[in-house]
Enzyme design. Sequence first.
Site, PDB file in Angstrom:
ATOM      1  N   GLN A  30      -4.910  -1.799   9.510  1.00  0.00           N
ATOM      2  CA  GLN A  30      -4.731  -3.134   8.919  1.00  0.00           C
ATOM      3  C   GLN A  30      -5.304  -4.210   9.856  1.00  0.00           C
ATOM      4  OE1 GLN A  30      -3.313  -3.767   5.753  1.00  0.00           O
ATOM      5  NE2 GLN A  30      -4.121  -5.792   6.165  1.00  0.00           N
TER       6      GLN A  30
ATOM      7  N   LYS B  98       0.842  -1.208   0.000  1.00  0.00           N
ATOM      8  CA  LYS B  98       0.000   0.000   0.000  1.00  0.00           C
ATOM      9  C   LYS B  98       0.876   1.257   0.000  1.00  0.00           C
ATOM     10  CE  LYS B  98      -3.683  -2.647   2.035  1.00  0.00           C
ATOM     11  NZ  LYS B  98      -4.364  -3.153   3.234  1.00  0.00           N
TER      12      LYS B  98
ATOM     13  N   ASP C  66     -11.531   1.996   3.596  1.00  0.00           N
ATOM     14  CA  ASP C  66     -11.805   0.558   3.462  1.00  0.00           C
ATOM     15  C   ASP C  66     -13.320   0.301   3.321  1.00  0.00           C
ATOM     16  OD1 ASP C  66      -9.564  -1.093   3.377  1.00  0.00           O
ATOM     17  OD2 ASP C  66      -9.206  -0.935   5.531  1.00  0.00           O
TER      18      ASP C  66
END
Length: 284
Positions: free
Chosen positions: A97, A53, A120
Site C-alpha cells: 500500500q 481490499k 497493481d
Amino acid sequence: MSAKILNGKEVSERIKTELKDKVSELKKIGIFPGLAVVLVGNDPASRVYVNSKKRACEFIGIESFEYALPEETTEKQLLELVAELNADKKVNGILVQLPLPEQINEENIINTINPLKDVDAFHPFNVGRIMTGNPVFLPCTPAGVMELVHESGIDVKGKECVVAGRSNIVGKPQAMLLLAEHGTVTICHSRTVNLEEVCKRADILVAAVGKPEFIKGSMIKPGAVVIDVGINRINGKIVGDVEFASASEVASAITPVPGGVGPMTIAMLMKNTVKAAELYYSRA
Ligand code: NDP
C-alpha cells in the site's frame, strides 16, 4: 441536461460476484488464489483501503495475508518481506500500500516485486507491457475507469479523450488504455496552458488531479462522459476532482464520489489477483 450516474458500486458488485463464481470453480481444480497486502505505518486512509481490499478478498474467496508493519520499518526490512512473498507459493499477488514512509524508496520496493505477482501493475515490466499494448495485468484504477466508460455506452474509438493528471499510477496508464481503444488522447498537467479549453474538447474527460472540485461544469463539453478519479477529504467529507453539481448538468454521464471509481479499483485488483493465480498454476 441531467447526467446518467455511472454507479461504480453496482458495477463493482457485479464484477466481484462473477469473480466469486470463478474462484469457486478454480478451487475445484486446485487453484487457490492468495493476495498479500502490506501496510507500513498508520496512515488512516491507507488503513481504510487495506480493509476494503481484505473484505473484497473474503467475499470472493481469495485468501488474504495481511502484514501490518510499524512506521519505522526500514527499506531493507521491507525488501526482505517482499522477497519472502515473492517465494511464497500461496501468495499469487503482492500489494504494498502506497504511500510508504519517507525512509523507504517506493521505486526500490516496486522494482523488487515479482512482475507476475505485481497485481497493481506498477513494476516497470508491467508498465512496459501496458505501453506496448500487451498487458499482463491492467492497472487497477485506469481499468476501473474503462469499465465505467463502457457502462456509459460510449464507443471510445475516434473520440476526443482528455486525461487531467499525469501520475504513473493514474494519468499515464489511463491515457494508454484510452489509446488502446483508439481514442484521440490528450494528457493535461499543472503546466498545461488553457486547461479549460482543452477539457472542453473532451468527449470523454477523466479527472485525476487530486484537487477538490477542480473541474467545473463550465469546463465540460455538453454531452461528455465525465469520470472523476479524485478522492479528497474535506472536513471528514469525501469529494472528487469534479464539481458534481455543475458537471452533472452538462455531462451525459458522470461518476459520483464516493461510489464511482473507488470501488472499481478494488474490483480490478481482485480480477488481477485471480489472473495471477491462473498464470501461476498454468506455469506450474
Ligand atoms: P498525483 O498527485 O500523483 O498527480 C496529480 C496530477 O494532477 C499531476 O500530474 C499534476 O500535474 C496534475 N495537476 C495538479 N494540479 C493541476 C492543475 N492545476 N492543473 C492541471 N493538472 C494538475 O495524484 P494521483 O494521480 O495519484 O491521484 C489523483 C487523484 O485520484 C487523487 O485525488 C487521488 O486521491 C485519487 N486516486 C483515486 C483512486 C481511486 O481508486 N479512485 C486511486 C488513485 C488515486 P504535474 O504532474 O504537473 O504536477
